[in-house]
Design an enzyme around this catalytic site. Sequence first.
Site, PDB file in Angstrom:
ATOM      1  N   THR A   1     -20.494  15.080   3.175  1.00 51.84           N
ATOM      2  CA  THR A   1     -21.577  14.092   3.320  1.00 51.84           C
ATOM      3  C   THR A   1     -22.892  14.630   2.752  1.00 51.84           C
ATOM      4  O   THR A   1     -23.871  13.900   2.633  1.00 51.84           O
ATOM      5  CB  THR A   1     -21.833  13.758   4.799  1.00 51.84           C
ATOM      6  OG1 THR A   1     -22.323  14.942   5.454  1.00 51.84           O
ATOM      7  CG2 THR A   1     -20.574  13.296   5.489  1.00 51.84           C
TER       8      THR A   1
ATOM      9  N   THR B   1     -24.945  19.307   5.353  1.00 50.83           N
ATOM     10  CA  THR B   1     -25.162  20.756   5.515  1.00 50.83           C
ATOM     11  C   THR B   1     -26.133  21.299   4.477  1.00 50.83           C
ATOM     12  O   THR B   1     -27.109  21.982   4.814  1.00 50.83           O
ATOM     13  CB  THR B   1     -23.806  21.493   5.418  1.00 50.83           C
ATOM     14  OG1 THR B   1     -22.948  20.989   6.438  1.00 50.83           O
ATOM     15  CG2 THR B   1     -23.962  22.995   5.566  1.00 50.83           C
TER      16      THR B   1
ATOM     17  N   LYS C   1     -27.245  26.577  11.658  1.00 50.38           N
ATOM     18  CA  LYS C   1     -27.040  25.115  11.641  1.00 50.38           C
ATOM     19  C   LYS C   1     -26.386  24.645  12.935  1.00 50.38           C
ATOM     20  O   LYS C   1     -25.547  25.339  13.497  1.00 50.38           O
ATOM     21  CB  LYS C   1     -26.135  24.784  10.444  1.00 50.38           C
ATOM     22  CG  LYS C   1     -25.353  23.500  10.505  1.00 50.38           C
ATOM     23  CD  LYS C   1     -24.422  23.342   9.306  1.00 50.38           C
ATOM     24  CE  LYS C   1     -22.995  23.049   9.732  1.00 50.38           C
ATOM     25  NZ  LYS C   1     -22.066  22.822   8.618  1.00 50.38           N
TER      26      LYS C   1
ATOM     27  N   GLY D   1       0.795  -1.234   0.000  1.00 53.84           N
ATOM     28  CA  GLY D   1       0.000   0.000   0.000  1.00 53.84           C
ATOM     29  C   GLY D   1       0.821   1.274   0.000  1.00 53.84           C
ATOM     30  O   GLY D   1       0.285   2.370  -0.177  1.00 53.84           O
ATOM     31  N   GLU D   2       2.146   1.168   0.176  1.00 55.57           N
ATOM     32  CA  GLU D   2       2.965   2.388   0.151  1.00 55.57           C
ATOM     33  C   GLU D   2       2.945   3.009  -1.240  1.00 55.57           C
ATOM     34  O   GLU D   2       2.830   2.307  -2.249  1.00 55.57           O
ATOM     35  CB  GLU D   2       4.417   2.050   0.512  1.00 55.57           C
ATOM     36  CG  GLU D   2       4.607   1.711   1.967  1.00 55.57           C
ATOM     37  CD  GLU D   2       6.066   1.351   2.272  1.00 55.57           C
ATOM     38  OE1 GLU D   2       6.911   1.381   1.361  1.00 55.57           O
ATOM     39  OE2 GLU D   2       6.330   1.016   3.443  1.00 55.57           O
TER      40      GLU D   2
ATOM     41  N   ASP E   1     -21.791  26.863  -0.884  1.00 60.85           N
ATOM     42  CA  ASP E   1     -20.856  26.409   0.146  1.00 60.85           C
ATOM     43  C   ASP E   1     -19.504  26.179  -0.517  1.00 60.85           C
ATOM     44  O   ASP E   1     -19.412  26.083  -1.755  1.00 60.85           O
ATOM     45  CB  ASP E   1     -21.364  25.116   0.808  1.00 60.85           C
ATOM     46  CG  ASP E   1     -20.903  25.004   2.266  1.00 60.85           C
ATOM     47  OD1 ASP E   1     -19.974  25.738   2.663  1.00 60.85           O
ATOM     48  OD2 ASP E   1     -21.468  24.178   3.006  1.00 60.85           O
TER      49      ASP E   1
ATOM     50  N   GLN F   1      -9.639  21.402   9.432  1.00 59.67           N
ATOM     51  CA  GLN F   1      -9.047  21.216  10.771  1.00 59.67           C
ATOM     52  C   GLN F   1      -8.063  22.354  11.034  1.00 59.67           C
ATOM     53  O   GLN F   1      -6.855  22.163  11.083  1.00 59.67           O
ATOM     54  CB  GLN F   1      -8.331  19.872  10.845  1.00 59.67           C
ATOM     55  CG  GLN F   1      -9.267  18.687  10.739  1.00 59.67           C
ATOM     56  CD  GLN F   1      -8.556  17.386  11.084  1.00 59.67           C
ATOM     57  OE1 GLN F   1      -7.748  17.320  11.989  1.00 59.67           O
ATOM     58  NE2 GLN F   1      -8.862  16.339  10.339  1.00 59.67           N
TER      59      GLN F   1
HETATM   60  C1  R5P Z   1     -18.170  23.584   6.914  1.00 61.53           C
HETATM   61  O1  R5P Z   1     -17.716  24.466   7.590  1.00 61.53           O
HETATM   62  C2  R5P Z   1     -17.975  23.517   5.426  1.00 61.53           C
HETATM   63  O2  R5P Z   1     -17.961  24.792   4.850  1.00 61.53           O
HETATM   64  C3  R5P Z   1     -19.077  22.694   4.782  1.00 61.53           C
HETATM   65  O3  R5P Z   1     -20.329  23.296   5.050  1.00 61.53           O
HETATM   66  C4  R5P Z   1     -19.099  21.302   5.347  1.00 61.53           C
HETATM   67  O4  R5P Z   1     -17.814  20.829   5.519  1.00 61.53           O
HETATM   68  C5  R5P Z   1     -19.853  20.385   4.450  1.00 61.53           C
HETATM   69  O5  R5P Z   1     -19.821  19.109   5.004  1.00 61.53           O
HETATM   70  P1  R5P Z   1     -21.082  18.156   4.883  1.00 61.53           P
HETATM   71  O6  R5P Z   1     -21.441  18.083   3.427  1.00 61.53           O
HETATM   72  O7  R5P Z   1     -20.579  16.848   5.426  1.00 61.53           O
HETATM   73  O8  R5P Z   1     -22.168  18.731   5.726  1.00 61.53           O
END
Ligand code: R5P
Length: 310
Positions: free
Chosen positions: A220, A223, A189, A35-36, A215, A94
């Site tokens: 996922t 949001t 949110k 896997g390297e 966004d 992060q």
């Molecule tokens: C969050 O601060 C980002 O701007 C996006 O809103 C977020 O990372 C989207 O992630 P997900 O689609 O998992 O909600």
Amino acid sequence: MRLLAGSANRPLAERVASDLGTSLTRARTARFPDGEADVVVDPDLRGETVYLLQSTGPPVDANLVELLMLADAVRRCGAERVLAVVPYLGYARQDRRTDPGQPVGIRVVGDLLAAVGIDRVLAVDAHTRDLEAISTVPVEPATAVPLLVHTLVHRLPGPAVVVAPDLGAVKLAERYAGLLEAPVAIVRKTRLAGDEVRADEVVGEVADRHPVIVDDMISTGGTVVAAAEALSRTGAAGPVTIVATHGLFVGEATTHLGRLGLERLVVTDSLPPPDEPGLAVEVVSVAPLLADAIRRIEAGRRLDDLESFG
Ligand code: R5P
């Protein structure tokens, strides 16, 4: 100048090369049986400026390590300068410790990029600009917003309202709203877990306007899906449009988005588009943006008006 790509998004790299009227420098990116990363580049790079194209989207760590290995290989061949062109920069979310005991992921990434001799990083709509504040690698920020607005503006079904799906997206929403000459609404949110969010309320005037949720990324989908569902409980007009620079579409994202009955879903090719026949995703290429940025860097020109592109 040489352009060299990792394996994360070859079609985009080919497009950038074609826009620049060049071809990609030969590089083999494979995996050893354990896997390297198994990377070999054309060694004829002495004295060259090398642009390394690699998004660090899923699989994030594998793509990141491949980028680091490519940079090290290129340096060892005597390249003069190495610029990482990272359309999607993983770990950028992060950027601080929200709970004790966490690392600052983007700091680690910045240190790694610097450690392998990367001189500059060009990133598109990076989630944070803190990379520059916390590491020694200078960052060239580019944005795909004008390109995305260009795609939207001619096909809006009526007067629009730009919707920030959380507080972190307000500045981005204002950017879109300025270009679309539309007002802004904000969804409050609460993130319950990594893949679970709750939209508490929609703040702003949305009645009889076509909602355009913006966004920086869809991961996922939690949001934007929660924001779309919250909007459906208001007097906003018709199905929503969702626009994001980076489409990661992890987990059940495409299924959840598919159920919404969207007007449009638009992302760029900073990451490979999802292979999901059930979901119509419009993909805008950032290749011309990246090619223009590379041309400007080569010509010693500024990048700060790059965003007027498109
Ligand atoms: C969050 O601060 C980002 O701007 C996006 O809103 C977020 O990372 C989207 O992630 P997900 O689609 O998992 O909600």
